[in-house]
Scaffold this active site. Structure first.
Site: not given
Ligand code: UD1
Length: 361
Positions: A208
């Site tokens: 991820h």
């Molecule tokens: C975040 C953390 C990472 C952690 C991970 C755990 C940061 C910079 N990164 O990464 O350190 O290891 O969480 O899982 O904070 N999205 C969804 N549904 C959700 C949440 C996210 O579809 O409920 C999608 C969206 O397109 C979003 C992307 O996932 O833009 C990334 O989500 P984000 O929370 O920004 O970062 P993670 O990759 O989850």
């Protein structure tokens, strides 16, 4: 008057860490907790299921910030946290790990002169291209109490000039969580039967990290290596939404993924069961690297560095560079045979107890 702690969480691994600390807070009369959920993770599988399964108290404040660019998401959490902290006036703000929620929560508190305690402090990848590395460095530098999970983390904070009185080596709350929820997972998780893999050898993979998903060349190398592996063994891959979107952008025909079993994101209890039963774990997650070791399952990390260096030093984890597809493919084929020294690396399972004792003191 008990001391009031505002705990700020928002992403999947933070719910697990907060669950073990919350349980200890509930047992201690000298502290009370107000839970704040930033809304960084919002899908049921990434958020609510953790609150339900791990008996985490529902958040008193849900900031519902959702996804966005780093600046936008961090700024939204910062603004919303400030309002909550002004109303709650806590004695402590407690933040976990290295996400945008961690950084924004800590910063909002520090600017209001509210003491900040950081769980999982002192970890470094020394790669500032990772958003998490920036989050860790800034959060540590503005925290008043630094809870280090490992000796390496403790020493790093000392090297950076943190006074020893502010640092406490408590062990890893994820080890507490694996011990506390392992039995519950064994009793209640049906994931192995549901997947029809009881008794079968399989590889469990999670991918991820932005560095692996946002670069399609790198992601293609990883998927090709897993697809090749799936010709000789079952490969189970729970898909984070970020990875799901990125894989769609590869535009590969289905058959190119071989026999990889893509499944929705796993709950913590299902994940513990999958990890425990796997013959090999292939991941880029920090938490999963350690959970592999807790179950003494060999692990390969598809990154060029890790914050959990002791797992590599002691033979439990091996780093493979996704930019080198041939080395990665060869390494994956050999990795099931890896094993390491049987030593205790992450404390005694009482990290949460030590954290709460310090905050109550
Ligand atoms: C975040 C953390 C990472 C952690 C991970 C755990 C940061 C910079 N990164 O990464 O350190 O290891 O969480 O899982 O904070 N999205 C969804 N549904 C959700 C949440 C996210 O579809 O409920 C999608 C969206 O397109 C979003 C992307 O996932 O833009 C990334 O989500 P984000 O929370 O920004 O970062 P993670 O990759 O989850």
């Amino acid at each position: 008057m008990p001391k009031k702690i505002v705990s700020i969480v928002g992403a999947r691994p933070q719910f697990v860490k907060a669950a073990v600390v919350s349980r200890q807070i509930q047992l201690c009369e000298a502290v009370t907790e107000v839970m704040v959920h930033s809304g960084q993770h919002y899908d049921f599988e990434l958020s609510n299921v953790f609150f339900e399964q791990l008996s985490l108290p529902p958040p008193e404040h849900h900031l519902a910030v959702g996804s966005g660019s780093h600046a936008q998401q961090t700024a939204d959490i910062l603004t919303a946290c400030e309002e909550v902290l002004l109303a709650e006036k806590p004695d402590w703000v407690l933040v976990y790990g290295d996400t945008n929620t961690t950084l924004a929560g800590a910063l909002a508190a520090a600017k209001l002169c509210i003491p900040v305690a950081h769980v999982e402090s002192g970890l470094r990848s020394f790669n500032r291209a990772m958003p998490e590395e920036v989050n860790r460095i800034v959060t540590d530098s503005i925290s008043d109490v630094l809870f280090a999970p490992t000796k390496t983390a403790f020493d790093q904070l000392r090297t950076e000039g943190q006074p020893e009185s502010n640092i406490e080596l408590v062990g890893d709350v994820m080890y507490d969580a694996a011990l506390q929820f392992g039995e519950l997972a064994q009793k209640s998780s049906k994931v192995i039967d549901e997947l029809g893999i009881a008794g079968a050898e399989f590889v469990l993979s999670t991918i991820h990290r932005a560095e692996n998903t946002d670069d399609l060349g790198r992601l293609g190398n990883i998927m090709q290596a897993l697809a090749d592996l799936s010709k000789s063994t079952i490969v189970v891959l729970p898909l984070h939404p970020r990875t799901k979107h990125a894989i769609a952008r590869l535009n590969w025909p289905d058959e190119r993924f071989g026999r990889i079993r893509f499944i929705p994101p796993a709950s913590f209890l299902d994940m513990l069961q999958l990890e425990k039963s796997a013959q090999l774990i292939v991941t880029d997650s920090g938490g999963v690297q350690k959970e592999a070791y807790f179950h003494r399952v060999p692990c390969v990390t598809l990154r060029t560095e890790t914050e959990w260096v002791e797992l590599v030093e002691h033979g439990w984890n091996r780093l493979l560079d996704p930019r080198q597809p041939e080395v990665m493919a060869r390494g994956l084929l050999q990795a099931s045979a890896n094993s390491g020294e049987d030593i205790q690396l992450y404390g005694n399972g009482d990290a949460a107890q030590k954290i709460v004792a310090r905050l109550a003191g």
